[in-house]
Design a protein around this motif. Structure first.
Motif, short mmCIF file in Angstrom:
data_model
loop_
_atom_site.label_atom_id
_atom_site.label_comp_id
_atom_site.label_asym_id
_atom_site.label_seq_id
_atom_site.Cartn_x
_atom_site.Cartn_y
_atom_site.Cartn_z
N GLU A 151 24.47 -16.44 -29.02
CA GLU A 151 25.04 -16.54 -27.67
C GLU A 151 24.17 -15.84 -26.63
O GLU A 151 24.68 -15.26 -25.68
CB GLU A 151 26.45 -15.97 -27.64
N LEU A 152 22.86 -15.92 -26.81
CA LEU A 152 21.91 -15.26 -25.92
C LEU A 152 21.50 -16.22 -24.81
O LEU A 152 21.30 -17.40 -25.04
CB LEU A 152 20.68 -14.85 -26.73
N SER A 153 21.39 -15.69 -23.60
CA SER A 153 20.84 -16.47 -22.49
C SER A 153 19.92 -15.56 -21.69
O SER A 153 20.04 -14.34 -21.74
CB SER A 153 21.96 -17.02 -21.60
N PHE A 154 18.99 -16.16 -21.02
CA PHE A 154 18.09 -15.35 -20.21
C PHE A 154 17.63 -16.12 -18.99
O PHE A 154 17.65 -17.35 -18.98
CB PHE A 154 16.89 -14.84 -21.03
N THR A 155 17.24 -15.38 -17.98
CA THR A 155 16.67 -15.96 -16.78
C THR A 155 15.38 -15.21 -16.46
O THR A 155 15.28 -14.01 -16.72
CB THR A 155 17.62 -15.86 -15.56
N VAL A 156 14.42 -15.94 -15.94
CA VAL A 156 13.15 -15.36 -15.51
C VAL A 156 12.95 -15.73 -14.06
O VAL A 156 13.03 -16.91 -13.70
CB VAL A 156 11.97 -15.86 -16.37
N GLU A 157 12.72 -14.74 -13.24
CA GLU A 157 12.48 -14.96 -11.81
C GLU A 157 11.01 -15.27 -11.57
O GLU A 157 10.16 -15.03 -12.44
CB GLU A 157 12.90 -13.72 -11.02
N ALA A 158 10.69 -15.76 -10.41
CA ALA A 158 9.31 -16.11 -10.06
C ALA A 158 8.37 -14.92 -10.13
O ALA A 158 7.18 -15.08 -10.41
CB ALA A 158 9.27 -16.73 -8.65
N ASP A 159 8.90 -13.71 -9.92
CA ASP A 159 8.06 -12.51 -9.97
C ASP A 159 7.89 -11.96 -11.39
O ASP A 159 7.30 -10.90 -11.59
CB ASP A 159 8.60 -11.42 -9.04
N GLY A 160 8.44 -12.66 -12.40
CA GLY A 160 8.28 -12.23 -13.79
C GLY A 160 9.41 -11.36 -14.30
O GLY A 160 9.44 -11.02 -15.48
N GLN A 161 10.35 -10.98 -13.45
CA GLN A 161 11.50 -10.20 -13.89
C GLN A 161 12.39 -11.06 -14.78
O GLN A 161 12.60 -12.24 -14.49
CB GLN A 161 12.32 -9.71 -12.69
N MET A 162 12.89 -10.48 -15.86
CA MET A 162 13.72 -11.23 -16.80
C MET A 162 15.01 -10.46 -17.04
O MET A 162 15.01 -9.23 -17.12
CB MET A 162 12.98 -11.40 -18.12
N GLU A 163 16.10 -11.21 -17.15
CA GLU A 163 17.38 -10.63 -17.54
C GLU A 163 17.90 -11.40 -18.74
O GLU A 163 17.94 -12.63 -18.73
CB GLU A 163 18.38 -10.69 -16.40
N ILE A 164 18.25 -10.67 -19.79
CA ILE A 164 18.78 -11.27 -21.01
C ILE A 164 20.24 -10.84 -21.13
O ILE A 164 20.57 -9.67 -20.95
CB ILE A 164 18.01 -10.80 -22.25
N LEU A 165 21.10 -11.79 -21.46
CA LEU A 165 22.51 -11.51 -21.68
C LEU A 165 22.90 -12.01 -23.06
O LEU A 165 22.47 -13.08 -23.49
CB LEU A 165 23.37 -12.23 -20.63
#
Length: 96
Positions: free
Chosen positions: A8-22
């Motif tokens: 149940e993992l999801s992640f987002t990566v922003e244009a500046d390379g920042q990533m958030e994993i949930l």
């Protein structure tokens, strides 16, 4: 051992390379944020099916660093993710 993403993992990566994993865990939602270096480590781990040694070698080649140093940093980062409940260890599967 190989590093596997928690279910149940999801992640987002922003244009500046920042990533958030949930990840949904027994304790609720675990959240982990990282900058571009952590994002690159995550991508390398996924490209190498969770094999930290292979991921470190790949990153060392791209970054022009010693693999042993990259592996040490990668292991620290993976330990933080493990502590957050976002990854777990599993035996690596042999590839034909």
């Amino acid at each position: 051992m190989c590093v596997r993403p928690a279910p149940e993992l999801s992640f987002t990566v922003e244009a500046d390379g920042q990533m958030e994993i949930l990840a949904t865990t027994v304790d609720g939602t675990a959240r982990f944020s990282s900058g571009p270096v952590g994002t690159a480590m995550w991508i390398a781990l996924r490209q190498h099916d969770g094999d930290t040694a292979a991921a470190a070698r790949s990153l060392a080649g791209v970054w022009g660093l010693e693999p042993v140093n990259v592996r040490a940093d990668l292991e620290i980062w993976v330990n933080e993710m493990r502590d957050a409940g976002l990854v777990y260890d599993e035996p690596c599967m042999a590839h034909p």
